[in-house]
Scaffold this motif. Structure first.
Motif, PDB file in Angstrom:
ATOM      1  N   LYS A 276      11.084 -13.457   3.346  1.00  0.00           N
ATOM      2  CA  LYS A 276       9.870 -12.680   3.619  1.00  0.00           C
ATOM      3  C   LYS A 276      10.175 -11.578   4.629  1.00  0.00           C
ATOM      4  O   LYS A 276      11.050 -11.733   5.495  1.00  0.00           O
ATOM      5  CB  LYS A 276       8.757 -13.587   4.136  1.00  0.00           C
ATOM      6  CG  LYS A 276       8.248 -14.546   3.086  1.00  0.00           C
ATOM      7  CD  LYS A 276       7.101 -15.374   3.594  1.00  0.00           C
ATOM      8  CE  LYS A 276       6.629 -16.331   2.517  1.00  0.00           C
ATOM      9  NZ  LYS A 276       5.571 -17.202   2.997  1.00  0.00           N
ATOM     10  N   LEU A 277       9.422 -10.480   4.512  1.00  0.00           N
ATOM     11  CA  LEU A 277       9.654  -9.332   5.381  1.00  0.00           C
ATOM     12  C   LEU A 277       8.748  -9.353   6.601  1.00  0.00           C
ATOM     13  O   LEU A 277       7.567  -9.669   6.511  1.00  0.00           O
ATOM     14  CB  LEU A 277       9.413  -8.025   4.616  1.00  0.00           C
ATOM     15  CG  LEU A 277      10.296  -7.775   3.407  1.00  0.00           C
ATOM     16  CD1 LEU A 277       9.954  -6.427   2.787  1.00  0.00           C
ATOM     17  CD2 LEU A 277      11.767  -7.853   3.755  1.00  0.00           C
ATOM     18  N   ASN A 278       9.316  -8.993   7.741  1.00  0.00           N
ATOM     19  CA  ASN A 278       8.576  -8.747   8.969  1.00  0.00           C
ATOM     20  C   ASN A 278       8.982  -7.342   9.406  1.00  0.00           C
ATOM     21  O   ASN A 278      10.072  -7.149   9.950  1.00  0.00           O
ATOM     22  CB  ASN A 278       8.921  -9.771  10.044  1.00  0.00           C
ATOM     23  CG  ASN A 278       8.225  -9.466  11.352  1.00  0.00           C
ATOM     24  OD1 ASN A 278       7.485  -8.494  11.475  1.00  0.00           O
ATOM     25  ND2 ASN A 278       8.461 -10.300  12.345  1.00  0.00           N
ATOM     26  N   ASN A 279       8.115  -6.371   9.144  1.00  0.00           N
ATOM     27  CA  ASN A 279       8.470  -4.977   9.381  1.00  0.00           C
ATOM     28  C   ASN A 279       8.183  -4.494  10.794  1.00  0.00           C
ATOM     29  O   ASN A 279       8.589  -3.395  11.162  1.00  0.00           O
ATOM     30  CB  ASN A 279       7.766  -4.099   8.342  1.00  0.00           C
ATOM     31  CG  ASN A 279       8.173  -4.514   6.952  1.00  0.00           C
ATOM     32  OD1 ASN A 279       9.352  -4.650   6.647  1.00  0.00           O
ATOM     33  ND2 ASN A 279       7.197  -4.769   6.105  1.00  0.00           N
ATOM     34  N   ALA A 280       7.511  -5.315  11.600  1.00  0.00           N
ATOM     35  CA  ALA A 280       7.260  -4.949  12.991  1.00  0.00           C
ATOM     36  C   ALA A 280       8.595  -4.771  13.704  1.00  0.00           C
ATOM     37  O   ALA A 280       9.484  -5.613  13.584  1.00  0.00           O
ATOM     38  CB  ALA A 280       6.431  -6.023  13.678  1.00  0.00           C
ATOM     39  N   TYR A 281       8.757  -3.668  14.391  1.00  0.00           N
ATOM     40  CA  TYR A 281       9.966  -3.325  15.148  1.00  0.00           C
ATOM     41  C   TYR A 281      11.173  -3.003  14.260  1.00  0.00           C
ATOM     42  O   TYR A 281      12.267  -2.790  14.760  1.00  0.00           O
ATOM     43  CB  TYR A 281      10.348  -4.440  16.130  1.00  0.00           C
ATOM     44  CG  TYR A 281       9.260  -4.727  17.136  1.00  0.00           C
ATOM     45  CD1 TYR A 281       9.093  -3.915  18.250  1.00  0.00           C
ATOM     46  CD2 TYR A 281       8.395  -5.792  16.960  1.00  0.00           C
ATOM     47  CE1 TYR A 281       8.082  -4.159  19.173  1.00  0.00           C
ATOM     48  CE2 TYR A 281       7.383  -6.052  17.873  1.00  0.00           C
ATOM     49  CZ  TYR A 281       7.236  -5.231  18.979  1.00  0.00           C
ATOM     50  OH  TYR A 281       6.236  -5.476  19.881  1.00  0.00           O
ATOM     51  N   ASN A 282      10.964  -2.968  12.942  1.00  0.00           N
ATOM     52  CA  ASN A 282      12.080  -2.771  12.030  1.00  0.00           C
ATOM     53  C   ASN A 282      11.928  -1.565  11.104  1.00  0.00           C
ATOM     54  O   ASN A 282      12.902  -1.133  10.500  1.00  0.00           O
ATOM     55  CB  ASN A 282      12.290  -4.028  11.184  1.00  0.00           C
ATOM     56  CG  ASN A 282      12.625  -5.214  12.050  1.00  0.00           C
ATOM     57  OD1 ASN A 282      13.513  -5.145  12.892  1.00  0.00           O
ATOM     58  ND2 ASN A 282      11.905  -6.310  11.870  1.00  0.00           N
ATOM     59  N   PHE A 283      10.710  -1.035  10.968  1.00  0.00           N
ATOM     60  CA  PHE A 283      10.485   0.120  10.106  1.00  0.00           C
ATOM     61  C   PHE A 283       9.371   0.988  10.667  1.00  0.00           C
ATOM     62  O   PHE A 283       8.342   0.483  11.112  1.00  0.00           O
ATOM     63  CB  PHE A 283      10.112  -0.316   8.681  1.00  0.00           C
ATOM     64  CG  PHE A 283       9.821   0.838   7.763  1.00  0.00           C
ATOM     65  CD1 PHE A 283      10.830   1.704   7.369  1.00  0.00           C
ATOM     66  CD2 PHE A 283       8.527   1.072   7.305  1.00  0.00           C
ATOM     67  CE1 PHE A 283      10.565   2.776   6.531  1.00  0.00           C
ATOM     68  CE2 PHE A 283       8.251   2.134   6.454  1.00  0.00           C
ATOM     69  CZ  PHE A 283       9.274   2.990   6.078  1.00  0.00           C
TER      70      PHE A 283
END
Length: 170
Positions: A49-56
């Motif tokens: 699963k994706l966690n885009n906080a701080y990553n995109f």
């Protein structure tokens, strides 16, 4: 051929494959579902699963999930760290990546979006654009873009801030 040309396989034999390094890609975005890239997106959890906080960060249209409507940024990310079980296409196949989208589907962008993305890389933010955290900054930023004015000095302050933060800018 470029991976061979710079001698990356010799470093891999010594165990230097980018492990523990995060590379920020600033470009047209990155296709997070690309098979050579998804597993090394810093926002991909153990469960896939994706966690885009701080990553995109999308400076162009504010999307929350990494995407690439031009494909150039995906190509750049593959050059940096692409790999699958079948082979390696990138220089540092064990590095993680994060991304900031600054260029639209035509490959065009604005100076203000570039600056916003560079500043975001210094201290990435959560999904709401809040809570900047410099501990989540990448070690290296890859920039495969340019500006028409070769004498442009508008990035001087942000370049200094990047340098002071210890981020290597390519």
């Amino acid at each position: 051929w470029n991976v061979e040309k710079v001698g990356a396989p010799a470093l891999w034999e010594e165990g230097i494959r980018g492990e523990g390094v995060t590379v920020g890609i600033i470009d047209t975005g990155v296709d997070v579902d690309h098979p050579a890239l998804k597993s090394k997106y810093r926002g991909t959890g153990e469960d896939g699963k994706l966690n885009n906080a701080y990553n995109f960060f999308d400076a162009v249209s504010g999307e929350k999930k990494p995407y690439d409507d031009n494909h150039h940024g995906t190509h750049v990310a593959g050059t940096v760290r692409g790999s699958t079980e079948d082979g390696v296409s990138g220089m540092a196949p064990d590095a993680k990546w994060i991304a900031a989208k600054i260029l639209d589907e035509e490959g065009s962008g604005s100076i203000s979006d570039i600056v916003r993305a560079l500043e975001w890389m210094i201290a990435p933010r959560d999904a709401k654009g809040k809570n900047p955290d410099p501990t989540k900054a990448p070690d290296i930023i890859s920039n495969s873009w340019g500006i028409g004015d070769p004498g442009y000095n508008g990035f001087r302050n942000v370049w200094s801030a990047l340098q002071e933060s210890g981020i290597t800018v390519v």
